[in-house]
Enzyme design. Structure first.
Site, PDB file in Angstrom:
ATOM      1  N   HIS A  58       0.849  -1.191   0.000  1.00  0.00           N
ATOM      2  CA  HIS A  58       0.000   0.000   0.000  1.00  0.00           C
ATOM      3  C   HIS A  58       0.885   1.242   0.000  1.00  0.00           C
ATOM      4  CE1 HIS A  58      -3.860  -2.003   1.764  1.00  0.00           C
ATOM      5  NE2 HIS A  58      -3.232  -2.805   0.910  1.00  0.00           N
ATOM      6  N   GLU A  60       0.981   3.937   1.844  1.00  0.00           N
ATOM      7  CA  GLU A  60       1.509   4.357   3.138  1.00  0.00           C
ATOM      8  C   GLU A  60       2.701   3.498   3.556  1.00  0.00           C
ATOM      9  OE1 GLU A  60      -2.936   5.210   3.013  1.00  0.00           O
ATOM     10  OE2 GLU A  60      -1.653   3.528   2.480  1.00  0.00           O
ATOM     11  N   CYS A  87      -6.130   2.301   5.431  1.00  0.00           N
ATOM     12  CA  CYS A  87      -6.894   1.108   5.775  1.00  0.00           C
ATOM     13  C   CYS A  87      -6.465   0.600   7.159  1.00  0.00           C
ATOM     14  CB  CYS A  87      -6.661   0.025   4.716  1.00  0.00           C
ATOM     15  SG  CYS A  87      -4.987  -0.675   4.765  1.00  0.00           S
ATOM     16  N   CYS A  90      -2.686  -0.321   7.279  1.00  0.00           N
ATOM     17  CA  CYS A  90      -1.804   0.846   7.284  1.00  0.00           C
ATOM     18  C   CYS A  90      -1.963   1.648   8.576  1.00  0.00           C
ATOM     19  CB  CYS A  90      -2.068   1.713   6.059  1.00  0.00           C
ATOM     20  SG  CYS A  90      -1.582   0.876   4.527  1.00  0.00           S
TER      21      CYS A  90
END
Length: 168
Positions: A58, A60, A87, A90
């Protein structure tokens, strides 16, 4: 616009650039930057799909990976700017690594991790170690990115889609 709002806008704009670059490469259009003292010290775009499917890549997480090791002693002073509310995965990563502030462009009401912050284990009681959660701050440019990311995600042949999760 205040100085803080201008700074937030500048960093979210950079995250949008990273999201668009990720999308061009065939990944979900999500981007993130990590800042310290008003400077970008880490950045990343989503890399879940290309070059091969890797669920942990992801934006992040990619941004956190690019932060220089010698700066981690000041993690609480860092801010993560993302085009999309982080999410659950993360959010946990940002929390456990001590990032002090999270600013996001678009809210993810179906899968964003912000709802978890009030339900953290007792060692986080009283807000100690809980990042300040700010957003959505740029819904107009970031909501369409989220819509495209969601559309791409549901097309991925992975367990999350089969389980009905369409948020990422």
């Amino acid at each position: 616009m205040t100085k803080i709002e201008k700074e937030e806008h500048r960093f979210v704009e950079r995250a949008i650039d990273l999201a668009l670059a990720a999308e061009k490469e065939g990944n979900l259009p999500i981007g993130a930057v990590i800042t310290l003292d008003g400077e970008i010290i880490g950045e990343g775009g989503n890399r879940m799909v290309v070059p091969r499917y890797e669920p942990g890549r992801h934006a992040e997480i990619e941004a956190l990976r690019s932060v220089a090791p010698e700066t981690w002693g000041r993690a609480w002073e860092m801010t993560c700017y993302s085009t999309l509310e982080p999410c659950v995965m993360c959010t946990g990563t940002l929390l456990l690594h001590g990032i002090g502030r999270v600013v996001f462009g678009a809210a993810d009401v179906g899968g964003g991790g912000g709802k978890l912050l009030s339900h953290l284990p007792s060692f986080f009681e009283g807000g100690t170690g809980v990042p300040r959660w700010v957003g959505p701050v740029s819904a107009e440019p970031c909501d369409p990115l989220f819509a495209r990311a969601r559309a791409m995600f549901v097309e991925l042949p992975v367990g999350a889609r089969r389980a009905g999760n369409t948020s990422r």
